[in-house]
Design a protein around this motif. Sequence first.
Motif, PDB file in Angstrom:
ATOM      1  N   GLY B 185      15.413   7.140   1.836  1.00 25.16           N
ATOM      2  CA  GLY B 185      16.058   8.439   1.955  1.00 25.16           C
ATOM      3  C   GLY B 185      15.155   9.645   1.770  1.00 25.16           C
ATOM      4  O   GLY B 185      15.599  10.783   1.912  1.00 25.16           O
ATOM      5  N   LEU B 186      13.876   9.424   1.438  1.00 28.00           N
ATOM      6  CA  LEU B 186      13.000  10.559   1.119  1.00 28.00           C
ATOM      7  C   LEU B 186      11.883  10.781   2.126  1.00 28.00           C
ATOM      8  O   LEU B 186      11.545  11.918   2.436  1.00 28.00           O
ATOM      9  N   GLY B 187      11.316   9.704   2.618  1.00 33.18           N
ATOM     10  CA  GLY B 187      10.203   9.882   3.544  1.00 33.18           C
ATOM     11  C   GLY B 187       9.418   8.601   3.735  1.00 33.18           C
ATOM     12  O   GLY B 187       9.940   7.503   3.524  1.00 33.18           O
ATOM     13  N   PHE B 188       8.175   8.774   4.125  1.00 32.02           N
ATOM     14  CA  PHE B 188       7.313   7.622   4.366  1.00 32.02           C
ATOM     15  C   PHE B 188       5.925   7.894   3.795  1.00 32.02           C
ATOM     16  O   PHE B 188       5.452   9.029   3.796  1.00 32.02           O
ATOM     17  N   ILE B 189       5.291   6.829   3.319  1.00 29.58           N
ATOM     18  CA  ILE B 189       3.902   6.902   2.889  1.00 29.58           C
ATOM     19  C   ILE B 189       3.048   6.212   3.943  1.00 29.58           C
ATOM     20  O   ILE B 189       3.398   5.140   4.427  1.00 29.58           O
ATOM     21  N   SER B 190       1.944   6.843   4.291  1.00 28.72           N
ATOM     22  CA  SER B 190       1.008   6.208   5.217  1.00 28.72           C
ATOM     23  C   SER B 190      -0.314   5.997   4.487  1.00 28.72           C
ATOM     24  O   SER B 190      -0.804   6.894   3.801  1.00 28.72           O
ATOM     25  N   ASN B 191      -0.863   4.807   4.615  1.00 31.66           N
ATOM     26  CA  ASN B 191      -2.162   4.521   4.001  1.00 31.66           C
ATOM     27  C   ASN B 191      -3.143   4.148   5.094  1.00 31.66           C
ATOM     28  O   ASN B 191      -2.953   3.175   5.806  1.00 31.66           O
ATOM     29  N   MET B 192      -4.170   4.940   5.262  1.00 29.29           N
ATOM     30  CA  MET B 192      -5.119   4.723   6.346  1.00 29.29           C
ATOM     31  C   MET B 192      -6.524   4.530   5.784  1.00 29.29           C
ATOM     32  O   MET B 192      -7.144   5.477   5.295  1.00 29.29           O
ATOM     33  N   PRO B 193      -7.028   3.298   5.797  1.00 32.24           N
ATOM     34  CA  PRO B 193      -8.386   3.086   5.312  1.00 32.24           C
ATOM     35  C   PRO B 193      -9.425   3.512   6.343  1.00 32.24           C
ATOM     36  O   PRO B 193      -9.139   3.547   7.535  1.00 32.24           O
ATOM     37  N   SER B 194     -10.624   3.842   5.891  1.00 34.38           N
ATOM     38  CA  SER B 194     -11.720   4.070   6.832  1.00 34.38           C
ATOM     39  C   SER B 194     -12.955   3.410   6.256  1.00 34.38           C
ATOM     40  O   SER B 194     -13.265   3.563   5.081  1.00 34.38           O
ATOM     41  N   ARG B 195     -13.582   2.631   7.085  1.00 32.09           N
ATOM     42  CA  ARG B 195     -14.767   1.924   6.621  1.00 32.09           C
ATOM     43  C   ARG B 195     -15.808   1.891   7.713  1.00 32.09           C
ATOM     44  O   ARG B 195     -15.482   1.708   8.883  1.00 32.09           O
ATOM     45  N   GLU B 196     -17.063   2.109   7.295  1.00 36.33           N
ATOM     46  CA  GLU B 196     -18.163   1.949   8.234  1.00 36.33           C
ATOM     47  C   GLU B 196     -19.320   1.362   7.442  1.00 36.33           C
ATOM     48  O   GLU B 196     -19.801   1.981   6.490  1.00 36.33           O
ATOM     49  N   ASP B 197     -19.720   0.180   7.841  1.00 32.06           N
ATOM     50  CA  ASP B 197     -20.714  -0.560   7.082  1.00 32.06           C
ATOM     51  C   ASP B 197     -20.274  -0.638   5.621  1.00 32.06           C
ATOM     52  O   ASP B 197     -19.254  -1.197   5.316  1.00 32.06           O
ATOM     53  N   LYS B 198     -21.033   0.013   4.736  1.00 30.21           N
ATOM     54  CA  LYS B 198     -20.676  -0.104   3.327  1.00 30.21           C
ATOM     55  C   LYS B 198     -19.982   1.152   2.810  1.00 30.21           C
ATOM     56  O   LYS B 198     -19.826   1.355   1.610  1.00 30.21           O
ATOM     57  N   ASP B 199     -19.596   2.017   3.693  1.00 27.42           N
ATOM     58  CA  ASP B 199     -18.954   3.267   3.313  1.00 27.42           C
ATOM     59  C   ASP B 199     -17.431   3.107   3.415  1.00 27.42           C
ATOM     60  O   ASP B 199     -16.890   3.005   4.506  1.00 27.42           O
ATOM     61  N   TYR B 200     -16.772   3.035   2.259  1.00 26.78           N
ATOM     62  CA  TYR B 200     -15.329   2.777   2.250  1.00 26.78           C
ATOM     63  C   TYR B 200     -14.600   3.988   1.675  1.00 26.78           C
ATOM     64  O   TYR B 200     -15.016   4.544   0.676  1.00 26.78           O
ATOM     65  N   THR B 201     -13.502   4.341   2.245  1.00 25.34           N
ATOM     66  CA  THR B 201     -12.558   5.234   1.567  1.00 25.34           C
ATOM     67  C   THR B 201     -11.187   5.063   2.221  1.00 25.34           C
ATOM     68  O   THR B 201     -11.002   4.183   3.085  1.00 25.34           O
ATOM     69  N   PHE B 202     -10.241   5.875   1.839  1.00 29.91           N
ATOM     70  CA  PHE B 202      -8.917   5.784   2.452  1.00 29.91           C
ATOM     71  C   PHE B 202      -8.207   7.126   2.287  1.00 29.91           C
ATOM     72  O   PHE B 202      -8.622   7.972   1.488  1.00 29.91           O
ATOM     73  N   GLN B 203      -7.168   7.305   3.058  1.00 30.46           N
ATOM     74  CA  GLN B 203      -6.369   8.529   2.965  1.00 30.46           C
ATOM     75  C   GLN B 203      -4.904   8.149   2.891  1.00 30.46           C
ATOM     76  O   GLN B 203      -4.408   7.347   3.680  1.00 30.46           O
ATOM     77  N   LEU B 204      -4.226   8.735   1.912  1.00 26.78           N
ATOM     78  CA  LEU B 204      -2.793   8.486   1.757  1.00 26.78           C
ATOM     79  C   LEU B 204      -2.045   9.755   2.161  1.00 26.78           C
ATOM     80  O   LEU B 204      -2.401  10.842   1.725  1.00 26.78           O
ATOM     81  N   ASP B 205      -1.028   9.604   3.013  1.00 23.38           N
ATOM     82  CA  ASP B 205      -0.223  10.763   3.419  1.00 23.38           C
ATOM     83  C   ASP B 205       1.240  10.506   3.088  1.00 23.38           C
ATOM     84  O   ASP B 205       1.710   9.352   3.171  1.00 23.38           O
ATOM     85  N   PHE B 206       1.933  11.562   2.746  1.00 25.65           N
ATOM     86  CA  PHE B 206       3.386  11.469   2.580  1.00 25.65           C
ATOM     87  C   PHE B 206       4.033  12.368   3.617  1.00 25.65           C
ATOM     88  O   PHE B 206       3.629  13.527   3.788  1.00 25.65           O
ATOM     89  N   PHE B 207       5.035  11.835   4.313  1.00 27.16           N
ATOM     90  CA  PHE B 207       5.784  12.626   5.296  1.00 27.16           C
ATOM     91  C   PHE B 207       7.236  12.644   4.850  1.00 27.16           C
ATOM     92  O   PHE B 207       7.890  11.599   4.808  1.00 27.16           O
ATOM     93  N   SER B 208       7.712  13.819   4.522  1.00 30.43           N
ATOM     94  CA  SER B 208       9.090  13.937   4.056  1.00 30.43           C
ATOM     95  C   SER B 208      10.048  13.838   5.234  1.00 30.43           C
ATOM     96  O   SER B 208       9.752  14.299   6.335  1.00 30.43           O
ATOM     97  N   THR B 209      11.211  13.247   4.968  1.00 30.35           N
ATOM     98  CA  THR B 209      12.256  13.237   5.995  1.00 30.35           C
ATOM     99  C   THR B 209      13.419  14.134   5.594  1.00 30.35           C
ATOM    100  O   THR B 209      14.386  14.269   6.316  1.00 30.35           O
ATOM    101  N   GLN B 210      13.313  14.751   4.399  1.00 32.21           N
ATOM    102  CA  GLN B 210      14.368  15.652   3.947  1.00 32.21           C
ATOM    103  C   GLN B 210      14.125  17.079   4.423  1.00 32.21           C
ATOM    104  O   GLN B 210      15.042  17.811   4.730  1.00 32.21           O
ATOM    105  N   LYS B 211      12.871  17.460   4.395  1.00 28.77           N
ATOM    106  CA  LYS B 211      12.489  18.757   4.937  1.00 28.77           C
ATOM    107  C   LYS B 211      11.067  18.609   5.482  1.00 28.77           C
ATOM    108  O   LYS B 211      10.389  17.617   5.200  1.00 28.77           O
ATOM    109  N   ARG B 212      10.639  19.609   6.232  1.00 32.19           N
ATOM    110  CA  ARG B 212       9.312  19.491   6.822  1.00 32.19           C
ATOM    111  C   ARG B 212       8.269  19.683   5.721  1.00 32.19           C
ATOM    112  O   ARG B 212       7.987  20.798   5.286  1.00 32.19           O
ATOM    113  N   LYS B 213       7.715  18.562   5.268  1.00 31.92           N
ATOM    114  CA  LYS B 213       6.754  18.637   4.168  1.00 31.92           C
ATOM    115  C   LYS B 213       5.811  17.444   4.251  1.00 31.92           C
ATOM    116  O   LYS B 213       6.234  16.325   4.527  1.00 31.92           O
TER     117      LYS B 213
END
Lengths: 465, 540
Positions: B185-213
Motif C-alpha cells: 500500500g505504500l510503494g516499491f523499493i528498487s535495488n540496483m547493484p553496479s559492479r565492474e571488475d572489483k568495483d562494487y556498489t549499489f543504489q536503493l530507490d523508493f518510489f511512493s504510490t501514495q503521492k509522487r515521491k
Amino acid sequence: MTLSYMKNPIHLVAILVCLLYGKALLAQFPSTYIFQKDDTVLRTQYLQQSVNKHKAAIASITQYSSDYKEFYNQQFEQAEGFWESTRPVTAPDIQAYLQEIVQKIITANDELNGTDARIVFSRDWWPNAVSMGDGTIAVNAGLFVFLENEAQLVYIISHELAHYHLAHTQSAIKGYVEKINSKEYKDEVKRLSKMEYGANRKIEDFMKSLAFDSRKHSRDKEAEADRKAFDFMKNTGYDRLAVKSCLQLLDKIDDSLYFPNSFSVNTFFNFPEYAFKPRWIQKESALFSEMKDEESFRDKKEKDSLKTHPDCSKRIALLQNDFDKETANGKLFLVNENLFHQLKRDFYFEMMEESYRSNSLSRNLYFNILLLSNHPDNKVAVYSITRCLNDLFALQKAHKIGLTIDAEDNGYPQSYNLLIRMLSRLKLDEILQVNTYFSKKYYSLVQDDEAFKKELIRLHDFKTN
Amino acid sequence: MKRLRKNLSDYMISKQINYPKPDYMKKHLLMMALAIMSAFVLVAQKSTLENVYKLSMRNSGVIKEGTEVKGYFLFFASDKIDKNSNEYTLQIIDNNLKKLKEIKFVDSKHVAILESSFNGTDLIFLLYNDDENTFEYQVYGADGKKKYTYNRILTKKEDRYLKMTYLANNGDDEDTYKGIYPIEGLGFISNMPSREDKDYTFQLDFFSTQKRKQWTYIPTLGGKKFIGDYLGTANGVVYISILKYSGAFDKKPESVIVGLSLENGKQLFEVSTESKQLFYPSSMFTLADGKSYMFGEYFDPSGNIAKDKSVGFAFWSMNEKGKIESEKYCSWSLDMSKFIDVSAKGKIDDFGFMFLHNMVQTADGSIYAIGEGYKKVGSALGIAAKVLSAGRTSMSTTKMKITDMILLNFDKDFNIKGAKIYEKNSNNIMIPDGMDFSSTPLLGKMIKYNFGGFDYSYTQVTKDATSFTVCYSDYERSKDYKGSTFNAITYTEGKITTDKINTKSDATSSIILPAQQGQVLILDYYKKAKRLDLHIEKLN
C-alpha cells in the motif's frame, strides 16, 4: 443467426430457479427423472440433410471458390457437430409437440410451404436459439425453460425461420466474400502493405470499420427477422404481443444485477464432522480492483458498434406501432399447455446432464446444488453431485481439472463465482472429504439407487488407493 | 538449468489461434488469444492481411505481490511509428487469465520491460531503454490509470552489470536478478547493484504510490566498495545488509545492517552484525505477531564472511532503532545434526551446503525454512582449459553442483524440530575464475541472483497461513519418463504432500508458470495443430 446475444447466460439459472420453484411448481418438481431417449434415426436423417445442403452449396459456387468454400465448410462443421452430438433433443414425444407448433406457423404462411428447415430443441444450457443457415434451427433448453407460454416459443421459432427463409446467413457470406474480393478492398490492402510506419494502426482502423459494417448489417437483419416473425405469427392463432413480452424477458436476462444468490457454499459444504474452511473462498487482493468494467477496453460507443444484436428495448421500439395496433385476440397456448410446463421442468434436467456430458463440471455442480438447495429430497441432484465430485477428484489427480472449471467472472452470480473459487482451491484430499460427508448426509435418501452405490464404490476406491 | 523456462513470445506470433468456442464455452484459456485478440480476430478473416499486420513480442512476465501471483503482463511492439520509435501495447491479465487492461504508448524502439510488481493496491513496471541507458518506472493505480512515472539514468557500471547478469539470463524474473520489492500500500523499493571488475556498489530507490515521491540511497561512508541486499521493510524502517570493503584489495569485508527511514531515505542506524556470532543475513520475514526476523548464515565472531565456511544459521530481530532484540543460532554440528547427517562445517552429506530461499510461519505457529543444497566440485572442463591455456583462461576449475531441496521445521522460538530432504537430480553451474575461494554464503547468493542456478522456483502461502506450497523444477530419467518435471511440496494443516507434473505430455511442449496460491498455469503447445491450450491446475 441467433435470437439474442446473452451476455451473462448463467444468470438465467438463478432466475429460472426462482421462477421454477415458485410455490405453484415447487411440489411438482420430480425427485427422480428418466432422461429423454432420442430418436437416433431422425438425428441421422437431419444430419444427412445438412450433408446434402453442404454439397449443394459447394456445387453452386461460381467464383471466389476458396473463400466461399471456407465459409460453407465452417457452416457445415457447426451443423455437423450439432447433429453428431447429444445436444439435439429428438425424443419422439417432444419432437411431435414441437413439430405441431412449427406446423401451425407453416400452415399460416404459404411462403413457408415446403421449407426444409429442421427445428429441434437443444440441450444447451445457455439462453439462445440459433439458425445455422443450412436449415438447422435449435431452440436451447436454457432459453425454453425461461419462457412463459407457447406464443413466446412461436415467436422464437418464427424469428429463426425468418432468418432462414430470408437467407440472411447466405447473404452475409456473399456480402463478405464480395467485399474482400472487391478492387476497393484489394487496393486498400495493397496500400497498407506498402506503408512502413503506422501501418498497424491504419490496418486496425480499416478492419474495425469492416467489423462495424458487418455488425451493423447483423443488427439490421435481426430487426428484419423480428418484423418477419411478427408477420409469420399473424394467422397462427397465437397472441402476437408475446413478441413484446418475450423481448422484455430477454432484456431481463441480459441484466445481471437483479438476480439473487440462491445458495451459499459456506453452508452447503459445511458438515458437522467436516467444517467448511474459510480459505476455500477467502478473497485475495486483485489487480485494478477499483477499475470499472466499462473502462477496461472499448468505450461504450465502440462496444455498441460491435454488438451483433440491437438491445431488446430498441427491438421493441421498432415494433411498438404494431404492438399498439394489435388486439389481444390470440392465444397463449394452442397445442398442449401441460406438456409445455412439463418440458420446462424436464429440460432443466436435460441441460444439467448435458453440461456434465460436455465436461462443464463446475456448471453441472452449480445446477445440481441449486436444485438440491431448493428441493432437498431430489435424488438426481444428490447422485449427480457425488458423481461430479468423484470426477473432479480424478481430474485433479491428473492435473486436468482446470479444463472443466469455469474462470470466475464479474458477470456470474456470486454463488457461482464462490463455487468456482472453492473448486479451484480444494486440495485433493479435501475433495474426498467433502464428497464423503456430502454423500453421508444424503445417504438415507438415495441408498437404494444403484448408480449412487457405484459412485460410493468409486469414492471408496479413491480413498483406499 | 532453466528446464521449464522458455519465453512465451516463442508462441505469441502464431497466426492460428484456438479461440474458446462460444457454443460450448470451453475452458481452454488462451493467452495468445487474450494477448492479440483484437488484431487476429480480424486478421483471421483474410489471409492477405497476415503479412502486413505484425506484432513483435518484447517480453512477458508474472505480476506478483510478494509470493502471490496476481496476473501476467504481455508487452509487444504493436506498430512502427518512425525509424526511432514504436507504438507499444502493454496488456495486463489477471490470475484467471481475464484481460484487464491494454495500455498503448509510443516510445523508443529500444524499450523493454524488465520487471513488474504489485503492492496490494498499485502496479509498477520497470522499463529499460538499452540505447539511452535509462530506467522508467510506471505506476498504475487500483483504478487502472497511470499515477506516476519515475525516471533515472543508469551509470555505465550499472548498465554493464545489468547486461552481465539480468539480461544475460534472459530476463527471468524468478531466479535471477530481482530488483523491485513491494511495500504493501505504500510503494516499491528498487535495488540496483553496479559492479565492474572489483568495483562494487549499489543504489536503493523508493518510489511512493501514495503521492509522487522518490528517494535514493547510495552507500558512501566508511568503505570503498559495497555489496548490498535489501532485507525488508518493517515499522517504517528499510533494512539493508551491507558488506563494506575498505579498498580494492580488502579480503575481509565488514558486515553491517543499515536502517533507512521509509519516509525520506535518511540513514537511521548502522549496526555491525558481529554480536555473539558474526551474522550474514540474507532476507527478512515477518511472523504472525507482526515481529520481523532476519535470517541467514553465521560465522565465528572473528571469522571472514567472504572466505570462511559458515557455522550454522541464525535468526535476528532488530527494532526500529537498530537494537538487536533477539538472536538465535542453530549450528550445523549441534542442532542440525540431530535430524540430518551434517559435517562440522555445515556440509550435509551428499546435500552440500544449504541456501535458504524462504521462511514461512504457518497458522499453528510453526516456522518452516525452505532450502536447497549446493556444493563445489572440480570442473574437468575448467581444469583442462587451465592446463591447456597455461593458466590464462578465465574459466574456473570449480563448478557448483545444485543438489536437493530441504524443508526445516522450527518452533516459534526457532528451535529445530525436524528436517527432511527431498531428492532431485543435480545440476552443475560453472563459476567464473577467481570465485573459487569465496565463502559458501557468498557463492550461494551468486548462484541465486547472478546465475539463476537453483531449481527452486517460488513459495506461495495462503492468506490464513494454513497451507503453503514450495515449487521447484527437476529432470527425470526413468524408464517411464524422461524429461523435465515441475514439482511441489505442499504443507496443509500439518500434513505435507508432494506432487509432480511431467512437462512432456501429448502436447508438443508444455510450459508451467506460477499461478494463484497452490496452482500453476500450464501452457500446452500442439505444434501440428498450431494450438496453444492454457489451463490453470491445482498442485496436489
